[in-house]
Scaffold this motif. Structure first.
Motif, PDB file in Angstrom:
ATOM      1  N   PHE A  50       6.188   8.528   1.680  1.00  0.00           N
ATOM      2  CA  PHE A  50       7.068   8.422   0.505  1.00  0.00           C
ATOM      3  C   PHE A  50       8.366   7.658   0.780  1.00  0.00           C
ATOM      4  O   PHE A  50       9.395   7.931   0.178  1.00  0.00           O
ATOM      5  CB  PHE A  50       7.361   9.810  -0.080  1.00  0.00           C
ATOM      6  CG  PHE A  50       6.107  10.487  -0.536  1.00  0.00           C
ATOM      7  CD1 PHE A  50       5.458  10.075  -1.692  1.00  0.00           C
ATOM      8  CD2 PHE A  50       5.512  11.502   0.232  1.00  0.00           C
ATOM      9  CE1 PHE A  50       4.272  10.665  -2.094  1.00  0.00           C
ATOM     10  CE2 PHE A  50       4.327  12.090  -0.161  1.00  0.00           C
ATOM     11  CZ  PHE A  50       3.703  11.667  -1.323  1.00  0.00           C
ATOM     12  N   SER A  51       8.297   6.681   1.678  1.00  0.00           N
ATOM     13  CA  SER A  51       9.481   5.851   1.937  1.00  0.00           C
ATOM     14  C   SER A  51       9.331   4.473   1.288  1.00  0.00           C
ATOM     15  O   SER A  51       9.901   3.506   1.765  1.00  0.00           O
ATOM     16  CB  SER A  51       9.691   5.698   3.443  1.00  0.00           C
ATOM     17  OG  SER A  51       8.612   4.950   4.005  1.00  0.00           O
ATOM     18  N   ALA A  67      -3.045   7.559   8.702  1.00  0.00           N
ATOM     19  CA  ALA A  67      -1.959   8.533   8.689  1.00  0.00           C
ATOM     20  C   ALA A  67      -1.394   8.746   7.291  1.00  0.00           C
ATOM     21  O   ALA A  67      -0.450   9.516   7.118  1.00  0.00           O
ATOM     22  CB  ALA A  67      -0.852   8.069   9.644  1.00  0.00           C
ATOM     23  N   GLY A  68      -1.974   8.072   6.301  1.00  0.00           N
ATOM     24  CA  GLY A  68      -1.523   8.239   4.915  1.00  0.00           C
ATOM     25  C   GLY A  68      -0.189   7.580   4.610  1.00  0.00           C
ATOM     26  O   GLY A  68       0.466   7.896   3.620  1.00  0.00           O
ATOM     27  N   LEU A  69       0.239   6.645   5.479  1.00  0.00           N
ATOM     28  CA  LEU A  69       1.591   6.081   5.371  1.00  0.00           C
ATOM     29  C   LEU A  69       1.659   4.885   4.438  1.00  0.00           C
ATOM     30  O   LEU A  69       0.690   4.130   4.313  1.00  0.00           O
ATOM     31  CB  LEU A  69       2.057   5.651   6.771  1.00  0.00           C
ATOM     32  CG  LEU A  69       2.105   6.761   7.822  1.00  0.00           C
ATOM     33  CD1 LEU A  69       2.319   6.154   9.208  1.00  0.00           C
ATOM     34  CD2 LEU A  69       3.215   7.753   7.488  1.00  0.00           C
ATOM     35  N   PRO A  70       2.819   4.652   3.840  1.00  0.00           N
ATOM     36  CA  PRO A  70       3.004   3.454   3.028  1.00  0.00           C
ATOM     37  C   PRO A  70       3.306   2.262   3.931  1.00  0.00           C
ATOM     38  O   PRO A  70       3.890   2.428   5.006  1.00  0.00           O
ATOM     39  CB  PRO A  70       4.225   3.796   2.175  1.00  0.00           C
ATOM     40  CG  PRO A  70       5.037   4.714   3.033  1.00  0.00           C
ATOM     41  CD  PRO A  70       4.038   5.510   3.850  1.00  0.00           C
ATOM     42  N   ALA A  71       2.898   1.089   3.491  1.00  0.00           N
ATOM     43  CA  ALA A  71       3.149  -0.114   4.276  1.00  0.00           C
ATOM     44  C   ALA A  71       3.166  -1.308   3.345  1.00  0.00           C
ATOM     45  O   ALA A  71       2.573  -1.272   2.259  1.00  0.00           O
ATOM     46  CB  ALA A  71       2.074  -0.283   5.348  1.00  0.00           C
ATOM     47  N   ALA A  77      -4.337   3.003  -4.255  1.00  0.00           N
ATOM     48  CA  ALA A  77      -4.071   1.866  -5.129  1.00  0.00           C
ATOM     49  C   ALA A  77      -2.709   1.283  -4.806  1.00  0.00           C
ATOM     50  O   ALA A  77      -1.774   2.018  -4.477  1.00  0.00           O
ATOM     51  CB  ALA A  77      -4.110   2.315  -6.589  1.00  0.00           C
ATOM     52  N   GLY A  78      -2.612  -0.022  -4.898  1.00  0.00           N
ATOM     53  CA  GLY A  78      -1.336  -0.681  -4.655  1.00  0.00           C
ATOM     54  C   GLY A  78      -1.280  -2.004  -5.381  1.00  0.00           C
ATOM     55  O   GLY A  78      -2.015  -2.215  -6.359  1.00  0.00           O
ATOM     56  N   LYS A 121       0.873  -1.175   0.000  1.00  0.00           N
ATOM     57  CA  LYS A 121       0.000   0.000   0.000  1.00  0.00           C
ATOM     58  C   LYS A 121       0.906   1.219   0.000  1.00  0.00           C
ATOM     59  O   LYS A 121       1.578   1.503   0.991  1.00  0.00           O
ATOM     60  CB  LYS A 121      -0.875   0.050   1.251  1.00  0.00           C
ATOM     61  CG  LYS A 121      -1.804   1.275   1.248  1.00  0.00           C
ATOM     62  CD  LYS A 121      -2.221   1.728   2.647  1.00  0.00           C
ATOM     63  CE  LYS A 121      -1.450   2.930   3.121  1.00  0.00           C
ATOM     64  NZ  LYS A 121      -1.793   4.196   2.471  1.00  0.00           N
ATOM     65  N   PRO A 122       0.953   1.968  -1.095  1.00  0.00           N
ATOM     66  CA  PRO A 122       1.820   3.148  -1.146  1.00  0.00           C
ATOM     67  C   PRO A 122       1.280   4.295  -0.283  1.00  0.00           C
ATOM     68  O   PRO A 122       0.174   4.226   0.255  1.00  0.00           O
ATOM     69  CB  PRO A 122       1.816   3.532  -2.623  1.00  0.00           C
ATOM     70  CG  PRO A 122       1.232   2.354  -3.352  1.00  0.00           C
ATOM     71  CD  PRO A 122       0.312   1.698  -2.380  1.00  0.00           C
ATOM     72  N   THR A 123       2.093   5.323  -0.172  1.00  0.00           N
ATOM     73  CA  THR A 123       1.690   6.561   0.499  1.00  0.00           C
ATOM     74  C   THR A 123       0.429   7.119  -0.156  1.00  0.00           C
ATOM     75  O   THR A 123       0.283   7.058  -1.385  1.00  0.00           O
ATOM     76  CB  THR A 123       2.798   7.627   0.344  1.00  0.00           C
ATOM     77  OG1 THR A 123       4.032   7.060   0.762  1.00  0.00           O
ATOM     78  CG2 THR A 123       2.499   8.877   1.165  1.00  0.00           C
TER      79      THR A 123
END
Lengths: 494, 480
Positions: free
Chosen positions: A464-465, A438-442, A216-217, A195-197
């Motif tokens: 964006f990491s 939190a809108g974070l990528p995982a 989208a991921g 799951k991107p940012t």
């Protein structure tokens, strides 16, 4: 099908290389995978729509492009799209009776970009209705079965994509994640779910569930394949105001230097709580130990408000959904009830017939929390707590480079086990809802089998990491082979 | 009992952007139904709105022109309700944080005084489509061409005290948005419409009475009539012992009455919440500077300048600055070489306005442009033709016969100022009317008009009247 190797065992990267090098044609590969779908999907039900004709036409076009400048990095490789992404001329149902016959006149941005990279669309994968569910049992087109045990669910809502990748029907599929809809099914099917940012991949053409959370991921077997997919999908899209104009790193190149030495891994206590199945917890700890053995440092972090993530999510997401789904009124597209007496009757009957129970439950919840007199106590309060959760993560990332823990609290559960108890069902997202809030990528990577069922390790990074996440996941996959484990069913089609 | 009327207006001005507020579709009026509705306007699954920055700039211009505070951050919200002409099931509008707030405009009252009307806020929103109830047999049709058209909703404080004041305020805002070039203000096409919140209270009472909202007041005439009816209705109701209920009422121009549209029991709970598809709107200093630079001279300033630099009366300056195109036209005429500003004012307000009204034309469509009218006035000023002849020349110009000089030439209208020629004509007149000459000389000097008339008759009106007067007087007086 002479010369057809065990192509289904190949990764996206390997297949792209094979087609590029001329080892086999896209047409042959597409025919091979279509045959697997024919053989296995009657059991799995991972596809809603398979379009062999269009897929083969796209494969022929890809073969014609081979060796030219027009051939993209994924030229000729078949993939599948979650049926939430609009596909021009190809039925897009969102798992709902409401859209059972809906044929969009345009492609979603993610579909467009993957097509530009050369991908062949094999078909559209099954999903929980309007992405509302954690088991893929809310689909109008019937539940998806987990390839590891067809009496169990594959997770949801991107359960069709996860099952199709796990069963080696396609090397990769798109998914969407709102509260865990990519990562949780990835964990339950032994696949890699990214799951991107929020804002990394355009939402244009992705049928909205909860707009401030939807992202989208990808579902793939490896982190490397996720990097290849994301490289094609990521980037600014002026058609989506929430898409972010941040540089897109070379995700694939970043893998070459994958190393976890000195990487600070935050392990929050909140991810190892009373909801966690002991076996899954043990596998997660073992996986963390693997990372630690590579030089990663375990640091203590706290996410003091994370226990509120589920209630916050089940206010915010239904609120947005109740509004997003208002357009399905039987007037312009989608299901229209026959014989309506008047306008109100048309609305009521079209929506009553078109939507399933879980969707209705969330529309009602969302309508309630936005209503005059309740807005402040629910929606506003939830947004305030959401901000606190985001701040918790921000603080945690001052101590840690990545946060790590189990993806889902339990392995795949039996079909029907939780359908009568929505709250228990919702709790399956307990470790995944934090990141989207939190809108974070995982990312979720396979980290073992517990009683023959896959478990997932979740890595969460700062905004964006994705390159850091993918590198850590790739490093882990270089040292473990859980992602190579296939369910027995995958070997059946031969 | 003496009653006081309290009115606040909500004006919807369609912004003159080329494309819609959240899609690239054209905003042009009058296209075939649904030909200017994109997937975004139709609310298709998966589509997303993207804000048209030009609409923001226009709203900021309005804010600057009315002394509003420009919000550094404003937020689009969703107003949720079901209606067939509302494709998404919600309207994107601004709710808690509008783009501009807290300004005012001045209106002229009939007694010549001026009044300040406070503007609570103005916010951006999208228009809905239209339901067509007679286009399809036995069914209702929906035209979504208008869906997504940008609107600026301008909300006043309840500062207005009479139907006349309400109309004056509406005119004032209409004038302003047209000056700013942010709306064409076309009321027939629905580009400028108004809802009025009307209540009454005993004079001296400070608490507001219960209000009714009058919808769909789309002309200056209707707004006065509708409010007057509503005020009468409310007073009558209260005096008969009844109570005004808060409700929405529709003005029916044909019946010349208001009737309830929906009552409070059916009132929608719009469930406003910030639209997650759109980011908060940030207005930075550069955008404000940009909008400020684009501000034209505003009506009040222009009116004062017209009085000062063109020497016009307050009334004339007011009329000529009532619309920007009219003021521009006037200035092009008045500023031309050899044109007297006062003559320009009289002609623009007189002959030109009459001709435009007669043919139902807007000034932009005038058959005589400013340069052409200046050409005509120049010929009056330099004595080539008289003011009277000029009216005929103007009619010729209006009819498309050419410019002033061409018509004067073609019709031989050049004024006779040559002394020799005029003396010959005058001598002939005096010779033919000996008794009138005698009468004049015996004191009936009013007969000078008779002689001038005779000369004009002989010359087909082309004689220079000043010269004729001078020569006649010297002839008649000398031989006395």
């Amino acid at each position: 099908m002479s010369g057809a190797g065990a192509w289904h065992e190949c990764t996206l990267a390997e297949l792209a290389r094979g087609v590029r090098d001329g080892a086999y044609t896209s047409v042959a590969l597409t025919e091979y995978l279509l045959a697997r779908v024919d053989a296995l999907d009657p059991v799995l039900n991972s596809f809603v729509t398979v379009d062999a004709e269009r897929a083969l036409a796209a494969a022929r076009a890809a073969d014609a492009r081979r060796g030219t400048a027009a051939a993209g990095p994924l030229n000729g490789v078949p993939i599948a799209h979650k049926d939430i992404f609009c596909t021009d001329g190809l039925r897009t149902t969102c798992g709902s009776r409401m859209l059972a016959d809906f044929v969009p006149p345009y492609d979603a941005a993610a579909v467009e970009r993957l097509a530009a990279a050369g991908c062949v669309t094999l078909g559209k994968t099954n999903m929980d209705e309007f992405a509302m569910g954690s088991s893929n049992e809310t689909s109008w087109f019937g539940p998806v079965k987990n390839p590891w045990d067809t009496s169990r669910v594959p997770g949801g809502s991107s359960g069709g994509s996860a099952a199709a990748v796990a069963a080696r029907l396609v090397p990769a599929a798109t998914g969407t994640d709102t509260g865990g809809s990519i990562r949780q099914p990835a964990a339950l099917t032994g696949t890699t779910g990214l799951k991107p940012t929020y804002g990394r991949v355009s939402r244009w053409g992705m049928i909205a569930f909860a707009s401030s959370l939807d992202q989208a991921g990808t579902l793939t077997r490896t982190a490397e394949d996720a990097a290849l997919m994301l490289a094609a999908m990521a980037g600014l899209d002026p058609r989506d105001s929430t898409s972010v104009d941040a540089p897109v790193p070379d995700y694939v190149a970043a893998l070459a230097y994958a190393d976890v030495r000195g990487l600070r891994l935050g392990v929050p206590g909140a991810f190892f709580d009373q909801h966690l199945d002991a076996g899954i917890g043990r596998l997660a700890r073992e996986a963390i130990a693997v990372l630690e053995s590579g030089g990663a440092k375990i640091v203590e972090v706290e996410l003091p408000n994370l226990h509120l993530a589920i209630p916050v999510y089940y206010v915010v997401a239904p609120a947005e959904a109740s509004s997003n789904l208002s357009r399905f009124d039987g007037v312009r597209f989608g299901h229209r009830a026959a014989g309506a007496k008047d306008l109100l009757d048309l609305y009521e009957r079209s929506r009553s017939e078109g939507f399933g129970d879980e969707v209705k439950r969330r529309i009602m919840t969302g309508t309630y929390v936005l209503s005059a007199g309740y807005f402040d106590a629910y929606y506003l309060k939830a947004q305030q707590v959401r901000a606190l959760i985001a701040r918790d993560f921000e603080r945690a990332f001052e101590q840690a480079d990545l946060i790590v823990g189990p993806t889902a609290p339990t392995p795949a559960f039996a079909l029907g086990a939780k359908t009568d108890d929505p709250v228990t069902m919702y709790l399956n997202d307990i470790y995944t809802v934090g990141a989207p809030l939190a809108g974070l990528p995982a990312i979720s990577v396979p980290c073992g089998l517990h009683e023959d069922l896959p478990a997932g390790l979740q890595l969460i990074g700062p905004h964006f990491s994705e390159d850091r996440l993918l590198a850590a996941a790739h490093w882990f996959q270089q040292r473990t082979d859980w992602h190579r484990q296939a369910p027995a069913l995958a070997a059946e089609a031969g | 009992m003496a009653w006081e009327t309290v009115i606040g207006l909500e004006i919807h001005a369609q912004l003159a952007t080329r494309s819609k507020i959240f899609s690239g579709s054209s905003t042009a009026y009058g296209a075939a139904p649904n030909t200017q509705a994109s997937l975004i306007d139709l609310g298709y699954p998966g589509v997303l709105p993207v804000l048209n920055r030009e609409a923001v700039r226009m709203a900021v211009m309005f804010g600057l022109a009315t002394g509003c505070t420009i919000a550094q951050v404003s937020v689009f919200a969703r107003k949720n309700y079901f209606y067939p002409d509302l494709p998404k099931g919600y309207q994107i509008s601004q709710y808690e944080l509008p783009i501009v707030h807290g300004g005012s405009v001045q209106i002229d009252l009939p007694d010549g005084s001026r009044k300040t009307v406070r503007i609570t806020r103005a916010h951006l929103e999208e228009d809905a489509g239209k339901s067509l109830h007679d286009a399809v047999d036995g069914m209702s049709g929906i035209d979504l061409n208008r869906a997504g058209t940008p609107l600026l909703e301008i909300v006043s404080e309840p500062d207005l005290r009479s139907p006349e004041e309400a109309a004056a305020y509406m005119r004032r805002i209409h004038q302003l948005v047209r000056y700013l070039g942010i709306s064409d203000g076309n009321m027939q096409e629905g580009s400028f419409r108004c809802d009025a919140n009307v209540s009454v209270r005993p004079r001296g009472e400070t608490k507001l009475g219960t209000r009714a909202e009058l919808k769909n007041l789309n002309s200056f005439r209707f707004i006065e009539r509708a409010i007057r009816h509503e005020v009468d209705r409310q007073i009558e109701l209260i005096e008969d012992g009844g109570r005004v209920v808060q409700e929405t009422r529709l003005y029916d121009a044909d019946a010349d009455a208001t009737r309830p549209m929906r009552s409070k029991e059916e009132a929608n709970d719009y469930r406003y919440f910030p639209d997650p598809d759109l980011l908060p709107v940030h207005v930075d200093a550069a955008l404000i500077d940009d909008a400020r630079a684009a501000l034209p001279e505003l009506p009040d300033a222009r009116r004062a300048r017209f009085m000062e630099s063109w020497g016009l009366s307050d009334y004339d300056a007011g009329v000529l600055t009532s619309a920007r195109e009219l003021a521009d036209y006037f200035e092009r005429v008045a500023g031309a070489d050899g044109v007297a500003p006062k003559a320009a004012a009289n002609w623009v307000m007189g002959e030109l306005t009459a001709a435009l009204n007669r043919d139902g034309l807007a000034i932009a469509a005038s058959r005589v442009d400013a340069a052409a009218l200046a050409g005509l006035l120049r010929r009056i000023e330099d004595g080539t033709i008289s003011g009277k002849i000029a009216k005929d020349v103007f009619e010729g110009m209006w009819a498309g016969e050419g410019d002033a000089d061409a018509i004067i030439e073609a019709r031989g209208l050049r004024q006779i100022s040559d002394t020799g020629a005029l003396e010959a004509e005058i001598d002939a007149v005096l010779e033919a009317n000996p008794s009138q000459v005698a009468d004049y000389r015996s004191g009936k000097t009013k007969l000078i008009g008779f002689f001038v008339g005779q000369v004009m008759k002989r010359t087909g009106g082309k004689a220079n009247p000043g010269e004729v007067n001078r020569i006649l007087k010297s002839r008649l007086d000398r031989q006395g």
